[in-house]
Design an enzyme around this catalytic site. Structure first.
Site, mmCIF file in Angstrom:
data_model
loop_
_atom_site.group_PDB
_atom_site.id
_atom_site.type_symbol
_atom_site.label_atom_id
_atom_site.label_comp_id
_atom_site.label_asym_id
_atom_site.label_seq_id
_atom_site.Cartn_x
_atom_site.Cartn_y
_atom_site.Cartn_z
ATOM 1 N N ASP A 212 -37.386 -42.425 7.408
ATOM 2 C CA ASP A 212 -37.890 -41.055 7.445
ATOM 3 C C ASP A 212 -36.981 -40.208 8.319
ATOM 4 O OD1 ASP A 212 -39.186 -40.805 10.405
ATOM 5 O OD2 ASP A 212 -39.482 -42.827 9.615
ATOM 6 N N ASP A 214 -37.110 -38.020 11.514
ATOM 7 C CA ASP A 214 -38.033 -37.871 12.633
ATOM 8 C C ASP A 214 -38.577 -36.439 12.608
ATOM 9 O OD1 ASP A 214 -39.095 -39.468 14.779
ATOM 10 O OD2 ASP A 214 -38.111 -38.095 16.170
#
Length: 295
Positions: A212, A214
């Site tokens: 992902d 952040d």
């Protein structure tokens, strides 16, 4: 150390990687250490004739959070099992737009922000100071890069990994701070793992798998576990393919590590022999036996 020896490859599987396919003569075995229990049983086998030992970092089924891992037991168990080279696979968040989810990153530097973990095998009774200026092994990182290119992985070589305590994800202010520090990815597990591998004179390389962006990223300001798990599953398949391509590159007989990873304790022990604690020395039999037995 003799001129040539047969390496034994240790693989530490991070989030989503709880097994390794393709090993022949597979056998799960528990290894006991003087530092307590490792995360789980370890999987022993061979891949293309190369001896391999796999450890699921969080245990099978992921029962252990980052702060509860017995990092010392994990590294000692690998060393005690004959491992010479460690490939660490870890899920991370990205702090850079050019490192999107699904990207693989070969880490070469760390900033350690953990605070609730035992970080050394040494202590009162046997003091040692090892250099971790360059905490990963260039030889293993070179091989990981070549293996990734061979199978067409989206991969970047060279990055700084911010290791946070967790288990919560970052605040946005923290995420922006780490970006300002020059960090590229963020995770919760490679420290003190890399430091302990160096103390144990193990060659160590870190391959980080981005799950992902952040929370600094405007489209990812709320990282959720379900988002992460979806990417984890895809990354796990890529990681297994990477391991299969990597093992033949690092499994041939070799000499001493050019970077000196396997001699990190050569001048690190500072406690005079007559002042060393026999009880601690007994616990250090696998980790530091090479230098203690030579003293």
């Amino acid at each position: 150390m003799s001129d040539q020896f047969q390496p034994v490859i240790g693989i530490i599987g991070g989030s989503g990687i709880y097994d390794i396919d393709g090993l022949e003569g597979r056998e799960w075995k528990r290894v006991f250490t003087p530092w307590g229990e490792p995360s789980d049983e370890m999987l022993f086998g061979t891949l293309g004739g190369v001896r391999c030992v796999f450890l699921p970092r969080h245990g099978k089924g992921h029962p252990l959070p980052p702060s509860a891992l017995n990092y010392r037991a994990n590294i000692d168990a690998l060393k005690r099992s004959g491992v010479t080279d460690v490939i660490s696979l870890s899920a991370v968040g990205s702090l850079r737009a050019q490192l999107p989810p699904g990207h693989f990153v070969i880490v070469d530097q760390f900033i350690d922000r953990t605070f609730a973990r035992e970080k050394s095998f040494f202590g009162p009774g046997c003091v040692a100071h090892v250099s971790v200026a360059h905490p990963t092994c260039p030889r293993l990182s070179d091989a990981a890069e070549a293996a990734g290119q061979e199978i067409g992985l989206p991969m970047t070589r060279g990055a700084t990994y911010l290791v946070m305590e967790g288990p919560q994800f970052s605040t946005k202010a923290e995420s922006e701070l780490y970006r300002a520090w020059g960090c590229d990815v963020i995770g919760m597990t490679n420290m003190p793992e890399a430091k302990l591998a160096r103390e144990a004179e193990l060659c160590y390389a870190s391959v980080a798998m981005v799950t992902d962006f952040d929370c600094w990223h405007p489209d990812h300001d709320h990282v959720t576990v379900d988002q992460v798990v979806k990417v984890l599953q895809g990354n796990a398949e890529k990681a297994r393919a990477l391991v299969k391509a990597l093992i033949p590159r690092i499994g041939a007989p070799r000499g001493a590590c050019p970077a000196g990873c396997d001699r990190a304790l050569e001048y690190a022990l500072i406690t005079a022999p007559e002042k060393r604690d026999p009880a601690l020395l007994a616990k250090l039999d696998a980790v530091a036996g090479r230098v203690l037995n030579a003293a």
